[in-house]
Each structure stands twice: as C-alpha cells, then as structure tokens.
Design a protein around this motif. Structure first.
Motif, PDB file in Angstrom:
ATOM      1  N   VAL A  28      56.568  53.646  59.784  1.00 55.92           N
ATOM      2  CA  VAL A  28      55.300  54.125  59.071  1.00 55.92           C
ATOM      3  C   VAL A  28      55.725  55.371  58.304  1.00 55.92           C
ATOM      4  CG1 VAL A  28      53.067  55.346  59.402  1.00 55.92           C
ATOM      5  CG2 VAL A  28      53.540  52.988  60.557  1.00 55.92           C
TER       6      VAL A  28
ATOM      7  N   LEU B  40      57.505  54.391  55.352  1.00 56.86           N
ATOM      8  CA  LEU B  40      56.473  53.911  54.235  1.00 56.86           C
ATOM      9  C   LEU B  40      55.839  54.960  53.558  1.00 56.86           C
ATOM     10  CD1 LEU B  40      55.085  50.569  55.574  1.00 56.86           C
ATOM     11  CD2 LEU B  40      56.847  50.665  54.153  1.00 56.86           C
ATOM     12  N   ARG B  41      55.187  56.008  54.282  1.00 60.96           N
ATOM     13  CA  ARG B  41      54.543  57.149  53.430  1.00 60.96           C
ATOM     14  C   ARG B  41      55.443  58.120  52.798  1.00 60.96           C
ATOM     15  NH1 ARG B  41      49.470  57.550  55.132  1.00 60.96           N
ATOM     16  NH2 ARG B  41      48.611  56.447  56.910  1.00 60.96           N
TER      17      ARG B  41
ATOM     18  N   ASN C  98      58.194  57.084  51.089  1.00 60.48           N
ATOM     19  CA  ASN C  98      58.695  56.100  50.265  1.00 60.48           C
ATOM     20  C   ASN C  98      57.827  55.108  49.350  1.00 60.48           C
ATOM     21  OD1 ASN C  98      62.039  56.832  50.276  1.00 60.48           O
ATOM     22  ND2 ASN C  98      61.095  56.537  52.548  1.00 60.48           N
ATOM     23  N   PHE C  99      56.693  54.938  49.499  1.00 61.10           N
ATOM     24  CA  PHE C  99      55.876  53.897  49.055  1.00 61.10           C
ATOM     25  C   PHE C  99      55.776  53.993  47.647  1.00 61.10           C
ATOM     26  CE2 PHE C  99      52.647  57.333  49.597  1.00 61.10           C
ATOM     27  CZ  PHE C  99      52.003  57.348  48.323  1.00 61.10           C
TER      28      PHE C  99
ATOM     29  N   ILE D 256      59.784  48.770  47.782  1.00 61.64           N
ATOM     30  CA  ILE D 256      60.314  48.388  49.360  1.00 61.64           C
ATOM     31  C   ILE D 256      60.128  47.193  49.792  1.00 61.64           C
ATOM     32  CG2 ILE D 256      59.831  49.174  51.808  1.00 61.64           C
ATOM     33  CD1 ILE D 256      58.566  51.959  50.687  1.00 61.64           C
TER      34      ILE D 256
ATOM     35  N   PRO E  94      62.927  48.817  56.174  1.00 66.15           N
ATOM     36  CA  PRO E  94      62.352  49.529  57.395  1.00 66.15           C
ATOM     37  C   PRO E  94      62.683  48.447  58.644  1.00 66.15           C
ATOM     38  CG  PRO E  94      60.511  48.625  56.310  1.00 66.15           C
ATOM     39  CD  PRO E  94      61.551  48.450  55.408  1.00 66.15           C
TER      40      PRO E  94
ATOM     41  N   PHE F 187      52.500  44.558  57.448  1.00 61.26           N
ATOM     42  CA  PHE F 187      53.365  45.410  56.506  1.00 61.26           C
ATOM     43  C   PHE F 187      52.916  45.604  55.211  1.00 61.26           C
ATOM     44  CE2 PHE F 187      56.866  45.460  53.552  1.00 61.26           C
ATOM     45  CZ  PHE F 187      57.409  46.682  53.957  1.00 61.26           C
ATOM     46  N   SER F 188      52.740  44.143  54.272  1.00 66.09           N
ATOM     47  CA  SER F 188      52.566  44.524  52.959  1.00 66.09           C
ATOM     48  C   SER F 188      51.197  44.974  52.796  1.00 66.09           C
ATOM     49  CB  SER F 188      52.611  42.842  52.337  1.00 66.09           C
ATOM     50  OG  SER F 188      53.743  42.412  52.462  1.00 66.09           O
TER      51      SER F 188
ATOM     52  N   TYR G 250      49.553  47.078  54.628  1.00 66.16           N
ATOM     53  CA  TYR G 250      49.611  48.595  54.886  1.00 66.16           C
ATOM     54  C   TYR G 250      50.360  49.210  53.606  1.00 66.16           C
ATOM     55  CZ  TYR G 250      50.356  52.790  57.605  1.00 66.16           C
ATOM     56  OH  TYR G 250      50.282  54.278  58.285  1.00 66.16           O
ATOM     57  N   LEU G 251      51.503  48.769  53.166  1.00 66.10           N
ATOM     58  CA  LEU G 251      52.023  49.416  51.894  1.00 66.10           C
ATOM     59  C   LEU G 251      51.114  49.369  50.705  1.00 66.10           C
ATOM     60  CD1 LEU G 251      54.564  50.472  50.595  1.00 66.10           C
ATOM     61  CD2 LEU G 251      55.279  48.165  50.390  1.00 66.10           C
TER      62      LEU G 251
ATOM     63  N   ARG H 230      49.500  52.707  48.515  1.00 61.02           N
ATOM     64  CA  ARG H 230      49.709  52.828  46.990  1.00 61.02           C
ATOM     65  C   ARG H 230      48.367  52.958  46.335  1.00 61.02           C
ATOM     66  NH1 ARG H 230      54.350  48.310  46.841  1.00 61.02           N
ATOM     67  NH2 ARG H 230      56.099  49.404  46.978  1.00 61.02           N
TER      68      ARG H 230
END
Length: 275
Positions: free
Chosen positions: A181, A184-185, A187-188, A192, A197, A220-221, A223-224, A228
């Motif tokens: 997490v 992701l925060r 590098n979003f 990705i 990860p 995962f998808s 969340y990403l 964004r």
C-alpha cells in the motif's frame, strides 16, 4: 443542506459554543468554500477582517491568497496545528484535517493578536486589532486537539467518494500488504503491474493478489484505480491543469477511460466536477 454539510455546521457551532472562538471550514487543497455553510463558518467576517477587506479589492485578494496558497502549503508541510500571521499582522490558528494520509482541508480559528499591529493598514483596522487577544501555545494545541476530536467521526464522509473505504497503510496489520500500500501511494502516478509489489512482498503474483484483497478488502486494481481518481478529483478542484494533463499526472493517460472511470465513481464528468 446535505447531511455531511449539516454535520459540519453542527460541529462548528459546538466548537464555537465550547470555546467562545470563531471557526471556519475550508475544504481540499484549494481551500474551497462550502457555500451551504452559514457565512460565519465559511468566510472571514470578523471585525478586523472586514476592516482590512473594505480597503479595496487588492486587500481582499491578499486575504484570498492567504487561504488558497499559504495555508494549504504549510498544512501539507507540517501536518499538525500551527499559527500563521496574516498580512494585517493578526494570527490565525490553522488545524489541518487529514484522514490517514488524505488531506481534506483545514479548520481556521481566530483571529488573535500577533504582536505586530504596525502591519494594520488603516486606523479602523488598528482599532479592531487592539481588541484581539494573543493565544498561548498550550491553548492553541488544546484547541487543535479538541477540534480534530470533534471532526473525527466525520472524516470518512469528507473523503472524495472514490477514496472512501480505502485503508491507509497504518490500518493494515500484514507488513507485506502494508508495504504494498505504501508503494502504491508513492507510485500510483506511473504504470504499475501487480508483479512489482508482489516482488517487494516476496510473494508470487497470484498469491499477492489474493492476499491483498483479503487484507485490504478491495482488489489490487480497484485500489490503484481509486487512488488515481482521488488524485484527479483533487487536481480538478484545486488546479487549473487541463484534462489531459490531469489524466497523465494521475496515471490515466487514456482520456476516454479516465472520463468513464471518473463518472463511475463520482457520478459526474470531470468537466462537470470542475464547474
């Protein structure tokens, strides 16, 4: 009045009744005014502020720049309660409001005497300044704690819809998913794939995807994608960037897909959101 705005209004009223001070709520990084709040909770209408703004448009613009630039910049840097001196010499208590690592806006309390009445531009402003009292540091800290406590239960409602329910890293017990997490925060904004990860977590991609959804309660998808779109929402309301620039900045360079996803989560187009 929408329920969340009504709840903000009640909390601000309670804070004022408990402290005898004035509180204003400004939302998002752009310090947006919530127009459905009463005037006393959305604009600086204290006697000193009125005396300064009555001088002319230039002074009013300086007041606006204080809110829109200085306050939000310092709030994001410090992330805790602080005092800020304005161009008229008064001090305002700024209480940044965060939900985890999401900056939602700030509570503004004051004004107080800042020990610099020479900055007052007119005799009327000086007279109003002399009626102010200073705020000791220990009282400022106590007011900040009280205000954040009053707003604690409102935080989930203040998040942009696309980000509601997304857990922050601090709320995740599994260190592998917590690290994912955080990744992701950070590098979003760039492309990705799940294997990145997964490698950090020392898991196979399939095991990582299963564990992520189990722990984070969202795939995962998804969340990403919501990270964004939350950033896009902030940029739409807080900057003058063009649509393609916002899409690129959020890792969603396909503008048609960006518009479709945005409408799915926010029930309006990016253009309508900006309006």
């Amino acid at each position: 009045m929408p329920p969340v705005i009504e709840a903000i209004q009640h909390q601000l009223d309670d804070l004022e009744n408990a402290t005898g001070l004035t509180f204003i709520w400004k939302s998002t990084i752009a310090m947006k005014v919530e127009h459905k709040l009463s005037a006393g909770h959305r604009i600086h209408n204290q006697p000193l502020c009125c005396a300064v703004k009555d001088i002319g448009r230039e002074m009013e613009l300086r007041c606006m720049r204080n809110d829109e630039e200085l306050i939000s910049r310092r709030a994001l840097e410090l992330r805790h309660t602080f005092c800020l001196r304005c161009h008229a010499g008064a001090v305002e208590l700024i209480i940044p409001v965060f939900a985890g690592d999401h900056y939602l806006g700030a509570l503004l309390c004051g004004p107080f005497s800042g020990g610099d009445r020479a900055l007052c531009p007119t005799p009327r402003a000086t007279a109003e300044y002399d009626r102010l009292h200073p705020i000791p540091p220990e009282r400022a800290d106590a007011i900040g704690r009280l205000a954040l406590l009053a707003f604690r239960d409102l935080l989930p409602q203040l998040l942009p819809p696309g980000e509601r329910g997304l857990p922050d890293a601090a709320a995740i017990d599994d260190p592998r998913i917590r690290a994912a997490v955080d990744f992701l925060r950070a590098n979003f904004r760039r492309p990705i794939a799940a294997d990145e990860p997964a490698r950090l977590a020392k898991l196979s991609t399939s095991r990582f995807l299963h564990l992520f959804k189990e722990v984070a309660q969202v795939g995962f998808s998804e969340y990403l994608q919501r990270l964004r779109l939350g950033e896009a929402h902030r940029l739409l309301s807080g900057t003058g960037l063009r649509m393609h620039e916002i899409a690129d900045a959020c890792g969603l360079p396909d503008q048609s897909r960006f518009a479709a996803l945005f409408k799915r989560y926010y029930q309006c187009s990016p253009t309508d959101c900006r309006r």
